[in-house]
Write an enzyme that holds these catalytic residues in place. Structure first.
Site, PDB file in Angstrom:
ATOM      1  CG  HIS A 307     -88.011  -3.418 -33.698  1.00 26.36           C
ATOM      2  ND1 HIS A 307     -86.940  -3.480 -34.911  1.00 26.36           N
ATOM      3  CD2 HIS A 307     -87.598  -2.469 -33.360  1.00 26.36           C
ATOM      4  CE1 HIS A 307     -86.122  -2.408 -34.934  1.00 26.36           C
ATOM      5  NE2 HIS A 307     -86.723  -1.709 -33.974  1.00 26.36           N
ATOM      6  CG  ASP A 364     -90.778   3.836 -28.746  1.00 26.30           C
ATOM      7  OD1 ASP A 364     -89.719   4.435 -28.599  1.00 26.30           O
ATOM      8  OD2 ASP A 364     -90.823   3.630 -30.103  1.00 26.30           O
TER       9      ASP A 364
END
Ligand code: CMC
Length: 428
Positions: A307, A364
């Site tokens: 991320h 996700d």
């Protein structure tokens, strides 16, 4: 600590103020940079070091794995609030009272009918169209059906636009799925809660009643809350920058949906599931895919890992992992994909490539497993992300307009040809 930063350019010193946020984050305010240096700019592709705005909506600390909406921790909100409460909180800044919540929901329901002519647009898409392309087009089309632009100086006008899009968007989401599945389109059921209505609109078969499953309702509610905002990510920045030209709310949201579609952003949930499927079909050898992800000559990346901001566990991933276990257990689904996901996670967390780069599972990584257990097709996953992110986009668009931010217009460092004379075609 000094409250200025000094920059030396060509032997000349320039001072810039330091500004501090409420969580003690510090930024150098370079608004005067070009003026004081005679045109020097900063360059920061991907905006890794650039704050595009001041915002009071979402705080995240990627090092510590903290995410808060308007000061409330994501863990507490996911456990104690419902999606509409969180939407209200994000958009208007405070948790709603019971009366405010009920009125908000009633107003949303009263605006939820989508012009029947939008069906014709839905009809025009082939069944094979990617749901994100359909959703973004339908959202943009809403502008044509609701042409009056929002007067941002009128609280009433702003509120009406907010409830209108929160009412109509789930219908568009459901129609996107129903079109794909060849099911008749309908307008939902105003006697239901927001999330229950979404599920019924998506899944009701024309020849039987739709029976709600509380575990699924709660899990979807939670997933939508977890996706509801994430400060200045790619799609949110898109919504803000499109809106900064004073384009309307629906047009700005449509642009945000397109930005979300990319596999490096919201499209990752689809990509994760496709990756897990591919690993399963290839015999379930997770080590082989770990090696591919680490091989710099191989473009393969472990989707659902890493991320831009979190350099620690994504707090949303922790909550989703638990929810995935609960949903699968309740539905009695044994999904071999979940075992592959857990295997990959375990290996990555022990592997120095991932540990050194602080690559942890992101939001996700597990969400697709829940969506799949709910019967949502893989290419609809990012649509579900968009449904969750909607209040965040609205809140950020509203904040940007209320703060009267200037039009977004980055600079560039030109690296092309310098001036040259035009060559006629016969001389090229
Ligand atoms: N698999 C393998 N290596 C990775 C991965 C990954 N998923 N993510 C990052 N790296 C490596 C990358 O190759 C680089 O290595 P090196 O330093 O040796 O060159 C290093 O880690 C830093 O990566 P980066 O691409 O510079 O980091 P970034 O901040 O630009 O990208 C990211 C962040 C999310 C785009 C990236 O981690 C990625 O592509 N992840 C997979 C896609 C994904 O899951 N996206 C969903 C993000 S969460 C939902 C959302 O908010 O949109």
């Amino acid at each position: 600590m000094s409250n200025t930063a000094t920059l030396e350019v060509n032997g000349q010193k320039h001072e810039f103020p330091l500004v501090t946020g409420t969580e003690n984050e510090v930024a150098i305010d370079v608004k005067a940079l070009r003026g004081s240096t005679g045109g020097v700019i900063t360059i920061d592709p991907g905006y890794k070091n650039t704050g595009s705005c001041e915002s009071g909506i979402t705080f995240l600390d990627g090092e510590k794995g903290i995410l808060r909406y308007r000061g409330y921790s994501i863990e507490e909100l996911a456990e104690k609030a419902d999606f509409l409460e969180v939407a209200y909180l994000l958009i208007f800044g405070e948790l709603p009272t019971k009366e405010q919540h009920d009125k908000f929901h009633a107003d949303i329901k009263s605006k939820s009918v989508v012009d029947d002519d939008i069906r014709k647009i839905v009809d025009a898409f082939p069944k094979s169209a990617h749901p994100m392309g359909v959703l973004s087009s339908l959202t943009s089309a809403l502008t044509a059906f609701n042409p009056s632009s929002v007067n941002v100086d009128s609280e009433e006008d702003m509120y009406n636009s907010v409830v209108k899009i929160l009412g109509k968007f789930p219908v568009l989401v459901a129609w996107t799925l129903r079109k794909k599945q060849g099911l008749p389109l309908d307008y939902g059921d105003n006697s239901l809660g927001y999330v229950e209505n979404v599920l019924k609109m998506m899944f009701k078969q024309p020849n039987q009643d739709y029976v709600q499953n509380k575990v699924i309702v709660d899990a979807l509610d939670k997933l939508l809350i977890l996706h509801a905002d994430h400060e200045q990510n790619c799609s949110t920045s898109t919504v803000r920058i499109v809106g900064s030209s004073h384009a309307g709310l629906f047009a700005s949201l449509s642009a945000g949906i397109s930005a979300l579609w990319g596999p490096l952003h919201g499209g990752a949930n689809q990509a994760v599931l496709e990756m897990l499927e591919a690993i399963r079909e290839d015999g379930g050898d997770t080590k082989k895919y770990m090696a591919k992800a680490k091989d710099k000559s191989d473009p393969f990346r472990l989707m659902g890992f890493g991320h831009r901001v979190y350099k620690n566990f994504d707090p949303r991933a922790k909550i989703i992992k638990v929810a995935a276990d609960e949903v699968l257990a309740d539905l009695g689904v044994e999904d071999p994909i979940l075992d592959i996901a857990k295997g990959l996670e375990k290996e990555a967390l022990e592997d120095s490539y991932f540990v050194d780069r602080k690559l942890y599972p992101n939001v996700d990584f597990y969400s697709g497993i829940i969506y799949r257990a709910m019967g949502i097709p893989t290419d609809m996953f990012t649509v579900m992300f968009a449904l969750g992110r909607l209040p965040g986009w609205i809140a950020q668009w509203r904040e940007m307009r209320l703060r009267k931010e200037p039009i977004g217009r980055p600079r560039q460092l030109y690296i092309g040809e310098t001036h040259r004379a035009f060559k006629p075609m016969n001389k090229r």
